[in-house]
Design a protein around this motif. Sequence first.
Motif, PDB file in Angstrom:
ATOM      1  N   GLN A   1       0.544   1.842  -6.302  1.00 61.47           N
ATOM      2  CA  GLN A   1      -0.399   2.620  -7.092  1.00 61.47           C
ATOM      3  C   GLN A   1      -1.068   3.706  -6.237  1.00 61.47           C
ATOM      4  N   THR A   2      -1.339   3.371  -4.988  1.00 66.84           N
ATOM      5  CA  THR A   2      -1.945   4.346  -4.080  1.00 66.84           C
ATOM      6  C   THR A   2      -0.958   5.468  -3.749  1.00 66.84           C
ATOM      7  N   VAL A   3       0.317   5.092  -3.595  1.00 66.94           N
ATOM      8  CA  VAL A   3       1.354   6.095  -3.334  1.00 66.94           C
ATOM      9  C   VAL A   3       1.428   7.073  -4.497  1.00 66.94           C
TER      10      VAL A   3
ATOM     11  N   SER B   1       9.267   0.977  -7.066  1.00 69.05           N
ATOM     12  CA  SER B   1       8.414   0.772  -5.902  1.00 69.05           C
ATOM     13  C   SER B   1       9.282   0.358  -4.720  1.00 69.05           C
ATOM     14  N   GLY B   2       8.666   0.326  -3.544  1.00 63.10           N
ATOM     15  CA  GLY B   2       9.373  -0.124  -2.352  1.00 63.10           C
ATOM     16  C   GLY B   2      10.466   0.839  -1.911  1.00 63.10           C
ATOM     17  N   TRP B   3      11.435   0.286  -1.170  1.00 58.02           N
ATOM     18  CA  TRP B   3      12.502   1.118  -0.613  1.00 58.02           C
ATOM     19  C   TRP B   3      13.423   1.731  -1.663  1.00 58.02           C
ATOM     20  N   PRO B   4      13.695   1.074  -2.794  1.00 58.21           N
ATOM     21  CA  PRO B   4      14.502   1.756  -3.819  1.00 58.21           C
ATOM     22  C   PRO B   4      13.860   3.065  -4.286  1.00 58.21           C
TER      23      PRO B   4
ATOM     24  N   LEU C   1       8.580  11.198  -8.936  1.00 56.12           N
ATOM     25  CA  LEU C   1       9.250  10.702 -10.145  1.00 56.12           C
ATOM     26  C   LEU C   1       9.600   9.214 -10.106  1.00 56.12           C
ATOM     27  N   PRO C   2      10.204   8.712  -9.008  1.00 56.78           N
ATOM     28  CA  PRO C   2      10.532   7.271  -9.018  1.00 56.78           C
ATOM     29  C   PRO C   2       9.315   6.384  -9.227  1.00 56.78           C
TER      30      PRO C   2
ATOM     31  N   GLY D   1       4.388   9.520   4.256  1.00 57.65           N
ATOM     32  CA  GLY D   1       3.324   9.208   5.203  1.00 57.65           C
ATOM     33  C   GLY D   1       2.479   8.034   4.758  1.00 57.65           C
ATOM     34  N   VAL D   2       2.094   8.015   3.475  1.00 59.18           N
ATOM     35  CA  VAL D   2       1.261   6.898   3.004  1.00 59.18           C
ATOM     36  C   VAL D   2       2.080   5.621   2.854  1.00 59.18           C
ATOM     37  N   ILE D   3       3.386   5.771   2.548  1.00 56.93           N
ATOM     38  CA  ILE D   3       4.240   4.575   2.506  1.00 56.93           C
ATOM     39  C   ILE D   3       4.343   3.968   3.893  1.00 56.93           C
TER      40      ILE D   3
END
Length: 359
Positions: free
Chosen positions: A171-173, A298-301, A291-292, A162-164
């Motif tokens: 950092q916020t995620v 970060s991002g889509w990966p 964990l990732p 949701g936040v993504i």
Amino acid sequence: MSRRSAPESGPRAVRRWRRRLADEREEAAVYRELAARRTGEEREILLGLAEAEERHAAHWEELLGDEAGPQRRGQFRMRLLVFLARRFGSVFVLALAQRAESRSPYRSDRDASAAMAADERIHEEVVRALAARGRARVSGTFRAAVFGANDGLVSNLALVLGVIGGNVPPQTVLLTGLAGLLAGALSMGAGEYISVRSQRELLAAASPNPEARAVVPYLDVDANELALVYRARGMSEEEAHRRADALLRDPRPPVPPAESPADDHEVVGTGIKAAVSSFVFFASGALVPVLPFLVGMSGWPAVLVAVVLVGLALMLTGATVGVLSGAAPLPRALRQLGIGAGASAVTYALGLAFGATVS
């Protein structure tokens, strides 16, 4: 032991008989290993099942005669059951044994007697009843663990997605995911404790007072108000009077008889155990989608890795519930995966919508 028709012959039949013989020996070993970890009635029941499987093995030995050859190992799933029974002897093994009994091939095997096919059907019911006892003993804590892990996985993945979707920095995620983990685990633990404590208090309020037995000798025999106790417990008027009269003649048994509130308390579990189990498993589940981001992705990966990890974990919890309930694990695993994916997709879509509105 009579057979349904004349047995087959030839190398193909011999191979099948040898396979049946090996499986029966492995199955007998499962029950003997489980019996070694039990006492009392459960031990006797399991030994009885082992003896029945050994009778079935003797049937195949008789068919094979001199062609029995050296002792062979059974199917992998049966060997796995023996290993688990030897190491753990838990309700999980009984649930797997129940599944094994339900897949008995004897109903369609012309070389197995009708009695053997009937035995296997009855064995399934016996193991089902034994597994039900074990499920009752762990149901409170297990329920909290499964619900906690599942809620942690789904809610925190949905929160992270949701936040993504709202297009916030990594950092916020991460901060949001960790906050969701802690808040959710504390909430689940507290809620589970209150729920279980409330259930136990309700059960205690409904349980018979053991001190009532002391007044039985002073009751008016003609009025026999003791019968009202039994009628309030659901007995017919005739049965209630019969039980009350018997108790008045001999007031030593407790009032009312044959009801064990301890069994209900055991099913519910304890508040502390349920709370700790719920807290730990929710936190464990909620940690997976974070964990990732914890390792610097970060991002889509990071999103892809989180989704895959959560999907695998959801399937594992679903399969575990399926096995312990005596059902096929794959449908339960796919059901868990579908529910989790749906909830996460909806939350991500909402994040996209609100993110677009804010921007």
